[in-house]
Design a protein around this motif. Structure first.
Motif, PDB file in Angstrom:
ATOM      1  N   TYR A  16      23.040  19.288 -21.691  1.00 48.69           N
ATOM      2  CA  TYR A  16      24.487  19.373 -21.509  1.00 48.69           C
ATOM      3  C   TYR A  16      25.184  18.027 -21.757  1.00 48.69           C
ATOM      4  CZ  TYR A  16      24.180  24.106 -19.674  1.00 48.69           C
ATOM      5  OH  TYR A  16      23.983  25.453 -19.540  1.00 48.69           O
ATOM      6  N   ASP A  17      24.412  16.980 -21.966  1.00 50.35           N
ATOM      7  CA  ASP A  17      25.012  15.671 -22.241  1.00 50.35           C
ATOM      8  C   ASP A  17      25.901  15.762 -23.479  1.00 50.35           C
ATOM      9  OD1 ASP A  17      23.705  14.652 -20.074  1.00 50.35           O
ATOM     10  OD2 ASP A  17      22.420  13.273 -21.195  1.00 50.35           O
ATOM     11  N   GLY A  18      27.090  15.212 -23.380  1.00 46.23           N
ATOM     12  CA  GLY A  18      28.039  15.252 -24.485  1.00 46.23           C
ATOM     13  C   GLY A  18      28.916  16.496 -24.469  1.00 46.23           C
ATOM     14  N   LYS A  19      28.502  17.525 -23.736  1.00 45.64           N
ATOM     15  CA  LYS A  19      29.298  18.753 -23.643  1.00 45.64           C
ATOM     16  C   LYS A  19      30.356  18.625 -22.549  1.00 45.64           C
ATOM     17  CE  LYS A  19      25.629  21.669 -25.422  1.00 45.64           C
ATOM     18  NZ  LYS A  19      24.641  22.708 -25.138  1.00 45.64           N
ATOM     19  N   PHE A  20      30.015  17.879 -21.497  1.00 46.13           N
ATOM     20  CA  PHE A  20      30.968  17.586 -20.435  1.00 46.13           C
ATOM     21  C   PHE A  20      30.461  16.378 -19.650  1.00 46.13           C
ATOM     22  CE2 PHE A  20      27.936  20.047 -17.960  1.00 46.13           C
ATOM     23  CZ  PHE A  20      28.019  19.526 -16.676  1.00 46.13           C
ATOM     24  N   TYR A  21      31.351  15.814 -18.853  1.00 47.94           N
ATOM     25  CA  TYR A  21      31.035  14.706 -17.956  1.00 47.94           C
ATOM     26  C   TYR A  21      31.551  15.117 -16.578  1.00 47.94           C
ATOM     27  CZ  TYR A  21      30.265  12.122 -22.232  1.00 47.94           C
ATOM     28  OH  TYR A  21      29.779  11.718 -23.439  1.00 47.94           O
ATOM     29  N   TYR A  22      30.976  14.534 -15.546  1.00 44.49           N
ATOM     30  CA  TYR A  22      31.494  14.854 -14.218  1.00 44.49           C
ATOM     31  C   TYR A  22      31.781  13.564 -13.463  1.00 44.49           C
ATOM     32  CZ  TYR A  22      26.897  13.933 -12.027  1.00 44.49           C
ATOM     33  OH  TYR A  22      25.750  13.353 -11.578  1.00 44.49           O
ATOM     34  N   GLY A  23      32.869  13.604 -12.705  1.00 46.71           N
ATOM     35  CA  GLY A  23      33.246  12.484 -11.860  1.00 46.71           C
ATOM     36  C   GLY A  23      33.111  12.881 -10.410  1.00 46.71           C
ATOM     37  N   VAL A  24      32.770  11.921  -9.570  1.00 46.22           N
ATOM     38  CA  VAL A  24      32.662  12.164  -8.138  1.00 46.22           C
ATOM     39  C   VAL A  24      33.855  11.477  -7.485  1.00 46.22           C
ATOM     40  CG1 VAL A  24      31.212  11.914  -6.087  1.00 46.22           C
ATOM     41  CG2 VAL A  24      30.143  12.233  -8.336  1.00 46.22           C
ATOM     42  N   MET A  25      34.732  12.274  -6.911  1.00 44.35           N
ATOM     43  CA  MET A  25      35.992  11.746  -6.386  1.00 44.35           C
ATOM     44  C   MET A  25      35.804  10.741  -5.263  1.00 44.35           C
ATOM     45  SD  MET A  25      38.487  15.060  -6.716  1.00 44.35           S
ATOM     46  CE  MET A  25      37.347  16.232  -6.026  1.00 44.35           C
ATOM     47  N   THR A  26      34.748  10.886  -4.466  1.00 47.47           N
ATOM     48  CA  THR A  26      34.549   9.966  -3.340  1.00 47.47           C
ATOM     49  C   THR A  26      34.071   8.585  -3.778  1.00 47.47           C
ATOM     50  OG1 THR A  26      32.350  10.903  -3.025  1.00 47.47           O
ATOM     51  CG2 THR A  26      34.124  11.758  -1.621  1.00 47.47           C
ATOM     52  N   THR A  27      33.445   8.489  -4.958  1.00 48.49           N
ATOM     53  CA  THR A  27      32.970   7.187  -5.435  1.00 48.49           C
ATOM     54  C   THR A  27      33.819   6.639  -6.572  1.00 48.49           C
ATOM     55  OG1 THR A  27      31.450   8.149  -7.057  1.00 48.49           O
ATOM     56  CG2 THR A  27      30.583   7.736  -4.831  1.00 48.49           C
TER      57      THR A  27
END
Length: 191
Positions: A16-27
């Motif tokens: 899935y790399d390159g298909k989407f990225y995810y961010g963690v709001m707490t960090t």
């Protein structure tokens, strides 16, 4: 976020790399799906189509998986750690917790921080706590125990020992001597 994308994050699925990225709001950090960092709380995850979108949303790239293809300069990385230490000094911040927040190994974080700052993250945290304690001793009527708790050192005798070794007198004596000095128009000792 659908279950398929969530499973890609949980399983560190590189397909899935390159298909989407995810961010963690707490960090405030964003990663590739294949990142080996600790699995975030699902409700704290925000998805992005590309790294530019994550960057424009004020997320920083993970040091571990380098989702933007580059590396955060070590000096900037350490400055971010300093900001966290100075804003969250009252919390139980360990090397492991900092490594988790900044997506790096504890060993690399320690070595990099010490090379740039000249002291370990733990020593920098203690210096910050003692500095805040000095301010509270001069500017409040809080007890020594309350100040120890306020700066993140729940054991009063440990706090007093650390204060004495760094400032040269007990917290109570520091307060008394400097209040007397300020009353007579002088500057606080050690300032």
């Amino acid at each position: 976020m659908n279950d398929e994308l969530w499973q890609a994050i949980v399983l560190n699925d590189a397909s899935y790399d390159g298909k989407f990225y995810y961010g963690v709001m707490t960090t405030g950090i964003f990663c590739r799906p294949s990142c080996k960092s600790r699995v975030p709380v699902r409700s704290n995850v925000r998805l992005f189509q590309n790294s530019a979108e994550a960057l424009s949303a004020s997320f920083r790239p993970c040091k571990r998986c380098k989702p933007d293809g580059g590396r955060l300069p070590n000096e900037e990385w350490v400055m971010q750690m300093i900001q966290v230490i100075e804003s969250r000094f009252a919390e139980p911040l360990t090397l492991g917790k900092l490594a988790e927040i900044f997506h790096g190994s504890p060993y690399h974080l320690q070595r990099t921080f010490k090379r740039i700052q000249g002291v370990s993250p733990a020593e920098y945290l203690l210096q910050t706590r003692i500095s805040k304690a000095r301010e509270l001793l001069l500017n409040t009527t809080l007890s020594v125990t309350e100040i120890a708790l306020a700066v993140g050192i729940p054991n009063t005798s440990h706090f007093s020992t650390q204060f004495l070794s760094r400032v040269g007198c007990s917290p109570s004596l520091y307060r008394k001597n400097n209040r007397d000095l300020l009353t007579n128009g002088g500057a606080p000792n050690g300032e």
